[in-house]
Design a protein around this motif. Structure first.
Motif, PDB file in Angstrom:
ATOM      1  N   HIS A  48       0.795  -1.222   0.000  1.00 46.67           N
ATOM      2  CA  HIS A  48       0.000   0.000   0.000  1.00 46.67           C
ATOM      3  C   HIS A  48       0.829   1.274   0.000  1.00 46.67           C
ATOM      4  O   HIS A  48       0.280   2.354  -0.195  1.00 46.67           O
ATOM      5  N   VAL A  49       2.131   1.146   0.219  1.00 46.11           N
ATOM      6  CA  VAL A  49       3.028   2.307   0.144  1.00 46.11           C
ATOM      7  C   VAL A  49       4.394   1.793  -0.302  1.00 46.11           C
ATOM      8  O   VAL A  49       4.913   0.829   0.252  1.00 46.11           O
ATOM      9  N   LYS A  50       4.958   2.404  -1.307  1.00 40.36           N
ATOM     10  CA  LYS A  50       6.181   1.876  -1.931  1.00 40.36           C
ATOM     11  C   LYS A  50       7.473   2.438  -1.329  1.00 40.36           C
ATOM     12  O   LYS A  50       8.550   2.086  -1.778  1.00 40.36           O
ATOM     13  N   ARG A  51       7.366   3.292  -0.321  1.00 39.15           N
ATOM     14  CA  ARG A  51       8.573   3.824   0.315  1.00 39.15           C
ATOM     15  C   ARG A  51       8.965   2.925   1.489  1.00 39.15           C
ATOM     16  O   ARG A  51       8.129   2.258   2.088  1.00 39.15           O
ATOM     17  N   ASN A  52      10.229   2.934   1.864  1.00 38.95           N
ATOM     18  CA  ASN A  52      10.737   2.133   2.982  1.00 38.95           C
ATOM     19  C   ASN A  52      10.400   2.818   4.305  1.00 38.95           C
ATOM     20  O   ASN A  52      11.243   3.448   4.929  1.00 38.95           O
ATOM     21  N   ILE A  53       9.139   2.626   4.747  1.00 37.57           N
ATOM     22  CA  ILE A  53       8.685   3.314   5.958  1.00 37.57           C
ATOM     23  C   ILE A  53       7.951   2.396   6.934  1.00 37.57           C
ATOM     24  O   ILE A  53       7.392   2.868   7.920  1.00 37.57           O
ATOM     25  N   MET A  54       7.963   1.068   6.691  1.00 32.03           N
ATOM     26  CA  MET A  54       7.229   0.141   7.552  1.00 32.03           C
ATOM     27  C   MET A  54       8.072  -1.077   7.921  1.00 32.03           C
ATOM     28  O   MET A  54       8.875  -1.535   7.119  1.00 32.03           O
ATOM     29  N   VAL A  55       7.829  -1.609   9.103  1.00 37.96           N
ATOM     30  CA  VAL A  55       8.350  -2.935   9.453  1.00 37.96           C
ATOM     31  C   VAL A  55       7.538  -3.960   8.673  1.00 37.96           C
ATOM     32  O   VAL A  55       8.070  -4.839   8.012  1.00 37.96           O
ATOM     33  N   ALA A  56       6.215  -3.837   8.741  1.00 34.05           N
ATOM     34  CA  ALA A  56       5.267  -4.645   7.977  1.00 34.05           C
ATOM     35  C   ALA A  56       3.928  -3.934   8.040  1.00 34.05           C
ATOM     36  O   ALA A  56       3.702  -3.082   8.896  1.00 34.05           O
ATOM     37  N   ASP A  57       3.030  -4.304   7.174  1.00 29.44           N
ATOM     38  CA  ASP A  57       1.705  -3.702   7.152  1.00 29.44           C
ATOM     39  C   ASP A  57       0.825  -4.399   8.187  1.00 29.44           C
ATOM     40  O   ASP A  57       0.775  -5.629   8.236  1.00 29.44           O
ATOM     41  N   TYR A  58       0.126  -3.633   9.002  1.00 29.30           N
ATOM     42  CA  TYR A  58      -0.771  -4.218  10.005  1.00 29.30           C
ATOM     43  C   TYR A  58      -1.805  -5.133   9.359  1.00 29.30           C
ATOM     44  O   TYR A  58      -2.207  -6.134   9.949  1.00 29.30           O
ATOM     45  N   ARG A  59      -2.229  -4.807   8.141  1.00 29.24           N
ATOM     46  CA  ARG A  59      -3.210  -5.660   7.456  1.00 29.24           C
ATOM     47  C   ARG A  59      -2.676  -7.079   7.289  1.00 29.24           C
ATOM     48  O   ARG A  59      -3.408  -8.048   7.426  1.00 29.24           O
ATOM     49  N   THR A  60      -1.398  -7.194   6.965  1.00 29.32           N
ATOM     50  CA  THR A  60      -0.780  -8.505   6.787  1.00 29.32           C
ATOM     51  C   THR A  60      -0.699  -9.254   8.109  1.00 29.32           C
ATOM     52  O   THR A  60      -0.941 -10.458   8.168  1.00 29.32           O
ATOM     53  N   LEU A  61      -0.393  -8.537   9.181  1.00 29.67           N
ATOM     54  CA  LEU A  61      -0.236  -9.178  10.486  1.00 29.67           C
ATOM     55  C   LEU A  61      -1.550  -9.698  11.056  1.00 29.67           C
ATOM     56  O   LEU A  61      -1.563 -10.707  11.760  1.00 29.67           O
ATOM     57  N   LYS A  62      -2.655  -9.058  10.737  1.00 25.91           N
ATOM     58  CA  LYS A  62      -3.931  -9.389  11.377  1.00 25.91           C
ATOM     59  C   LYS A  62      -4.765 -10.404  10.587  1.00 25.91           C
ATOM     60  O   LYS A  62      -5.971 -10.492  10.768  1.00 25.91           O
ATOM     61  N   TRP A  63      -4.145 -11.209   9.757  1.00 27.04           N
ATOM     62  CA  TRP A  63      -4.877 -12.184   8.937  1.00 27.04           C
ATOM     63  C   TRP A  63      -5.743 -13.119   9.786  1.00 27.04           C
ATOM     64  O   TRP A  63      -6.840 -13.492   9.389  1.00 27.04           O
ATOM     65  N   ALA A  64      -5.265 -13.542  10.957  1.00 27.21           N
ATOM     66  CA  ALA A  64      -5.973 -14.531  11.772  1.00 27.21           C
ATOM     67  C   ALA A  64      -7.281 -13.985  12.334  1.00 27.21           C
ATOM     68  O   ALA A  64      -8.164 -14.751  12.709  1.00 27.21           O
ATOM     69  N   LYS A  65      -7.420 -12.674  12.381  1.00 29.03           N
ATOM     70  CA  LYS A  65      -8.635 -12.038  12.888  1.00 29.03           C
ATOM     71  C   LYS A  65      -9.812 -12.216  11.928  1.00 29.03           C
ATOM     72  O   LYS A  65     -10.971 -12.147  12.329  1.00 29.03           O
ATOM     73  N   LYS A  66      -9.526 -12.506  10.673  1.00 28.34           N
ATOM     74  CA  LYS A  66     -10.584 -12.647   9.672  1.00 28.34           C
ATOM     75  C   LYS A  66     -11.435 -13.890   9.928  1.00 28.34           C
ATOM     76  O   LYS A  66     -10.985 -14.855  10.540  1.00 28.34           O
ATOM     77  N   ASP A  67     -12.648 -13.859   9.396  1.00 28.30           N
ATOM     78  CA  ASP A  67     -13.539 -15.010   9.470  1.00 28.30           C
ATOM     79  C   ASP A  67     -12.879 -16.217   8.810  1.00 28.30           C
ATOM     80  O   ASP A  67     -12.114 -16.075   7.850  1.00 28.30           O
ATOM     81  N   VAL A  68     -13.181 -17.393   9.306  1.00 25.81           N
ATOM     82  CA  VAL A  68     -12.583 -18.614   8.778  1.00 25.81           C
ATOM     83  C   VAL A  68     -12.813 -18.746   7.269  1.00 25.81           C
ATOM     84  O   VAL A  68     -11.941 -19.211   6.544  1.00 25.81           O
ATOM     85  N   GLU A  69     -13.958 -18.302   6.778  1.00 24.68           N
ATOM     86  CA  GLU A  69     -14.238 -18.392   5.346  1.00 24.68           C
ATOM     87  C   GLU A  69     -13.385 -17.429   4.527  1.00 24.68           C
ATOM     88  O   GLU A  69     -13.264 -17.588   3.315  1.00 24.68           O
ATOM     89  N   ALA A  70     -12.778 -16.441   5.186  1.00 27.91           N
ATOM     90  CA  ALA A  70     -11.876 -15.504   4.520  1.00 27.91           C
ATOM     91  C   ALA A  70     -10.410 -15.857   4.794  1.00 27.91           C
ATOM     92  O   ALA A  70      -9.520 -15.058   4.539  1.00 27.91           O
ATOM     93  N   GLY A  71     -10.157 -17.052   5.338  1.00 25.83           N
ATOM     94  CA  GLY A  71      -8.793 -17.503   5.571  1.00 25.83           C
ATOM     95  C   GLY A  71      -8.241 -17.237   6.953  1.00 25.83           C
ATOM     96  O   GLY A  71      -7.065 -17.486   7.213  1.00 25.83           O
TER      97      GLY A  71
END
Length: 136
Positions: A48-71
């Motif tokens: 979501h941003v192409k500059r070197n300004i993140m350790v990682a995206d929070y969206r990527t880290l929170k995958w387990a919070k999603k509904d089981v049908e969404a992975g």
């Protein structure tokens, strides 16, 4: 490591600890609380941003919070997840989340970046006062 990214979330799931002689051997559920701490020696871009300004995206880290049908793991019967099977203790769930979170973070890295400097610690609370930590 100069940067440590932390995030917490919850998910609700049910499970049975097969072979457990006691109440946990019966079907029951928890509101699991998860804390992820990701350390890095450098900053990177994200999808979501192409500059070197993140350790990682929070969206990527929170995958387990999603509904089981969404992975994710929310509203899952954990014993139905092939990698967990009958081994659905907090210890095994923490290791499972660790493995899949690092995999997702590394898949999001740019070509040539293997993420070798990334270190992740996962804490899973099964109850408000009982938790397990896992890291490598």
């Amino acid at each position: 490591m100069p940067w440590k990214l932390s995030t917490e979330f919850t998910f609700d799931s049910a499970h049975t600890i097969v072979g457990y002689d006691g109440p946990c051997g019966r079907l029951h559920g928890h509101t699991y609380r998860v804390r992820l701490e990701l350390q890095s020696g450098r900053l990177r871009p994200s999808a979501h941003v192409k500059r070197n300004i993140m350790v990682a995206d929070y969206r990527t880290l929170k995958w387990a919070k999603k509904d089981v049908e969404a992975g994710g793991l929310d509203h899952a019967y954990l014993n139905d997840i092939a990698e967990l099977g009958d081994d659905t203790t907090a210890e095994v769930i923490a290791q499972f989340i660790h493995c899949h979170t690092l995999q997702r973070v590394r898949e999001a890295l740019e070509a040539g970046d293997d993420g070798a400097d990334l270190q992740l610690k996962v804490t899973v609370w099964e109850t408000p006062d009982s938790a397990c930590e896992y890291w490598e």
